[in-house]
Every structure is written in C-alpha cells, then in structure tokens.
Enzyme design. Structure first.
Site, PDB file in Angstrom:
ATOM      1  N   HIS A 136       0.848  -1.186   0.000  1.00  0.00           N
ATOM      2  CA  HIS A 136       0.000   0.000   0.000  1.00  0.00           C
ATOM      3  C   HIS A 136       0.890   1.244   0.000  1.00  0.00           C
ATOM      4  CE1 HIS A 136      -3.918  -1.896   1.761  1.00  0.00           C
ATOM      5  NE2 HIS A 136      -3.246  -2.773   1.031  1.00  0.00           N
TER       6      HIS A 136
ATOM      7  N   GLU B 239       0.945   3.851   1.862  1.00  0.00           N
ATOM      8  CA  GLU B 239       1.425   4.269   3.180  1.00  0.00           C
ATOM      9  C   GLU B 239       2.607   3.431   3.641  1.00  0.00           C
ATOM     10  OE1 GLU B 239      -3.173   4.651   3.296  1.00  0.00           O
ATOM     11  OE2 GLU B 239      -1.676   3.404   2.302  1.00  0.00           O
TER      12      GLU B 239
ATOM     13  N   CYS C 287      -6.577   2.169   5.502  1.00  0.00           N
ATOM     14  CA  CYS C 287      -7.198   0.932   5.963  1.00  0.00           C
ATOM     15  C   CYS C 287      -6.632   0.582   7.352  1.00  0.00           C
ATOM     16  CB  CYS C 287      -6.905  -0.191   4.971  1.00  0.00           C
ATOM     17  SG  CYS C 287      -5.176  -0.723   4.978  1.00  0.00           S
TER      18      CYS C 287
ATOM     19  N   CYS D 143      -2.725  -0.020   7.394  1.00  0.00           N
ATOM     20  CA  CYS D 143      -1.939   1.202   7.229  1.00  0.00           C
ATOM     21  C   CYS D 143      -2.113   2.153   8.405  1.00  0.00           C
ATOM     22  CB  CYS D 143      -2.310   1.878   5.913  1.00  0.00           C
ATOM     23  SG  CYS D 143      -1.815   0.893   4.484  1.00  0.00           S
TER      24      CYS D 143
END
Length: 155
Positions: free
Chosen positions: A54, A56, A84, A87
């Site tokens: 992801h 992040e 999410c 993260c």
C-alpha cells in the site's frame, strides 16, 4: 485548509496518478518532516503481487530509511484516501504526528469512517486526523480507475 496541507496533498495526488498509470488502485502518500518530503509511495499491490504494498507502507519504509529511524514522531502523512486498518496501525506504530487524508474510505477507513483506531486507548500514539484535503480530486481519481475497469469489462 491551509496552503501547506494542499501543497503536500498535491504531492500525494501525484503519487496516486502514478498508481493509476500502472493500473493500480490510485492511492498516494507522502511523509513530511520539517517541511521536507522524506517518503513517497503509491499502491503497487498488483504489479508486485504483494498484498502489503500500500502507498502508506511504502512511504513509511522510505521515510524510516531516509532518517535512519523507524520512529517518525515529528512527521505528518498525507494520503489521498483514508487509510485501511493495516496502514492506520502502521502509521500509529511509526508515531506519525498527523494523518491528513483526502477522501473517506467507506469500506475500510480506519480513521473514523468504519473503524476508529486513532482513538483506541490501547494504542501507543494518537495522531491528529485531518480529513477532506483535496477530497474532490481524490474521489475523481478513484472514479477514473473504476470507470476504466468497467470499460475493460465491456471490450
């Protein structure tokens, strides 16, 4: 909204566009400390076959490497979409000072929309959350991605 928030969110949006160009879900993130971008990332789950790739996570790893420390106490994260749970917890564990995001994540948002991990008293840190910075542009990027998927299914 401050000009500073918009300036760095524009950088996160640039990262999201890189993801979109690769056919990835368009999320971008930059980590800022003392007025300097120390980490950048965008989603690359599909291209790397890595479920944790992801925006992040990538930006946090780059930031930690750049400053030589995983503790990012005085850093702020600018993200185009509300993080999410994975993260959000990574941002909390990294001790990020502020999480600034564009669009709410109605399916997996963990900064208050679906879950409120930020205010969990058992967490080691509690970043300040600022939402809605460049929200419209963030939403438009996601809509563009979804529309491209729909168009492919009709070809």
């Amino acid at each position: 909204m401050t000009v500073e928030y918009e300036k760095y969110m524009d950088e996160a949006l640039s990262e999201a566009r890189k993801a979109l160009d690769k056919g990835e879900f368009p999320v971008g993130c930059v980590i800022v400390m003392n007025g300097e971008i120390i980490g950048r990332g965008h989603n690359v789950r599909e291209t790397t076959s890595n479920p944790t790739a992801h925006a992040e996570i990538i930006a946090l790893a780059e930031a930690g490497k750049k400053i030589g420390n995983w503790r990012l106490d005085n850093a702020d994260a600018y993200i185009t979409l509300e993080p999410c749970p994975m993260c959000t917890q990574a941002l909390i564990l990294a001790r990020i000072r502020k999480i600034i995001f564009g669009a709410k994540n109605s399916k997996l948002g963990a900064c208050g929309t679906v879950w409120d991990m930020i205010n969990d008293p058992d967490n080691i840190s509690h970043p300040i959350v600022i939402q809605g910075v460049r929200e419209y542009i963030s939403i438009k990027l996601i809509e563009s991605f979804v529309n491209s998927l729909r168009n492919k299914s009709y070809e």
